[in-house]
Design an enzyme around this catalytic site. Structure first.
Site, PDB file in Angstrom:
ATOM      1  N   THR A  72      79.827  11.472 -22.492  1.00 46.93           N
ATOM      2  CA  THR A  72      79.041  12.344 -23.348  1.00 46.93           C
ATOM      3  C   THR A  72      79.743  12.595 -24.679  1.00 46.93           C
ATOM      4  OG1 THR A  72      78.181  13.385 -21.350  1.00 46.93           O
ATOM      5  CG2 THR A  72      77.756  14.524 -23.407  1.00 46.93           C
ATOM      6  N   TYR A 119      86.019  10.295 -11.125  1.00 44.85           N
ATOM      7  CA  TYR A 119      84.624  10.361 -11.573  1.00 44.85           C
ATOM      8  C   TYR A 119      83.885   9.180 -10.956  1.00 44.85           C
ATOM      9  CZ  TYR A 119      80.684  10.657 -14.927  1.00 44.85           C
ATOM     10  OH  TYR A 119      79.447  10.754 -15.514  1.00 44.85           O
ATOM     11  N   LYS A 142      84.446  14.274  -9.565  1.00 44.68           N
ATOM     12  CA  LYS A 142      83.155  14.540 -10.204  1.00 44.68           C
ATOM     13  C   LYS A 142      82.161  13.577  -9.582  1.00 44.68           C
ATOM     14  CE  LYS A 142      80.655  14.187 -14.597  1.00 44.68           C
ATOM     15  NZ  LYS A 142      80.731  13.773 -16.022  1.00 44.68           N
ATOM     16  N   VAL A 187      80.384  19.741 -13.490  1.00 39.93           N
ATOM     17  CA  VAL A 187      80.692  19.138 -14.787  1.00 39.93           C
ATOM     18  C   VAL A 187      79.336  18.766 -15.369  1.00 39.93           C
ATOM     19  CG1 VAL A 187      81.807  17.272 -16.040  1.00 39.93           C
ATOM     20  CG2 VAL A 187      82.958  18.305 -14.079  1.00 39.93           C
TER      21      VAL A 187
END
Length: 299
Positions: free
Chosen positions: A54, A142, A170, A210
């Protein structure tokens, strides 16, 4: 100085994967990043992810990544956990980024599954272990097979959880069954990486989020989390349902594009995108406005 953490919540509970503001000519906007970071923490985030997807990490340089970490830590480091994305599909480069992030003051590292290369599980294990061995910083894995092409299997997650610095995951796998087993077997602090599943993942043992929508609805996410933790499942469900238009609208197209558009609509630092990402069309912007308004977001 890093904010207080516990083994159960090593990076806080409500984290936003922050966009990287750019100036009108496409340069890194450090002042804007500091202002945005402060706004996000004031809004209820106790952690920020910088240099993640992001944050347009594929199009920022190593030097820009280090500058961004230093700027955000300077702005909010005493009030929020600043976690730096460091992982690429090149393990050696990832180790270099991890060390640079730690030197820049990051409180932790986010290590995504190596993308595009589709390594086997042993390759994933060695990749993440190399990153965790490279610094003294705590690491959040992640797991996002929709982007990386390869999931972190539960058996691999169990092996990785034995590393003293791999403390969290995550989860953007979108599989509550696998998440349930992995949470039970690994003991890792589990963070939802899929906003639509924030509340469902809490119900099977996640400790926080998150988030991308945390750019615009962090107070509501905090209220939903607090309601769940206090046992008020009805209130948590009501907030979840109220936010459904936001969850949907922010991902009608690529999430960085919609997030920067939403921030611009609110008068917050964002700036343009770097190619291959592009700004929303007029029609897409109008749809985003409707989605955000339906979820109670003031523009």
């Amino acid at each position: 100085m890093a904010p207080t953490s516990t083994p159960q919540t090593p990076f806080g509970r409500v984290l936003t994967a922050m966009v990287t503001p750019f100036t009108a000519d496409g340069a890194l906007d450090l002042d804007g990043a500091q202002r945005l970071a402060a706004h996000l923490v004031d809004s209820g985030n106790d952690g920020l992810i910088v240099n993640g997807t992001t944050g347009e990490s594929p199009t920022t340089t190593d030097a820009e990544k280090a500058e961004l970490v230093r700027a955000v830590v300077e702005a909010v480091g005493a009030r929020a956990h600043v976690v730096a994305g460091c992982s690429t599909n090149d393990t050696r480069h990832s180790v270099e980024l991890a060390r640079a992030a730690e030197q820049a003051g990051a409180h932790g590292l986010l290590a995504v599954t190596p993308y595009y290369s589709k390594p086997p599980q042993e390759g994933l294990y060695r990749h993440f272990t190399a990153i965790a061995d490279a610094t003294d910083s705590p690491v959040m894995l992640y797991d996002i097979p929709g982007r990386s092409g390869v999931p972190i299997n539960t058996d691999t997650m169990i092996r990785l959880a034995d590393h003293p610095r791999i403390v969290a995951n995550k989860d953007a796998k979108g599989d509550l069954g696998r998440a349930s087993w992995a949470i039970a077997q690994t003991g890792l602090a589990w963070y939802s990486g899929d906003d639509m599943l924030n509340l469902p993942l809490l119900s099977v043992g996640a400790v926080g989020f998150v988030s991308v929508v945390g750019h615009v609805v962090a107070p509501e996410l905090r209220a939903m989390l607090d309601a769940h933790l206090s046992g008020d499942t009805r209130k948590a469900t009501e907030i979840h349902q109220k936010l459904l238009p936001v969850f949907t609208g922010m991902f009608r197209t690529q999430g960085v594009m919609t997030t920067k558009a939403a921030l611009t609509l609110q008068g917050l630092p964002a700036g343009p995108l770097r190619l291959p990402l592009v700004g929303l069309t007029e029609a897409e912007t109008e749809q985003l406005k409707r989605d955000l308004a339906a979820g109670g977001v003031q523009l």
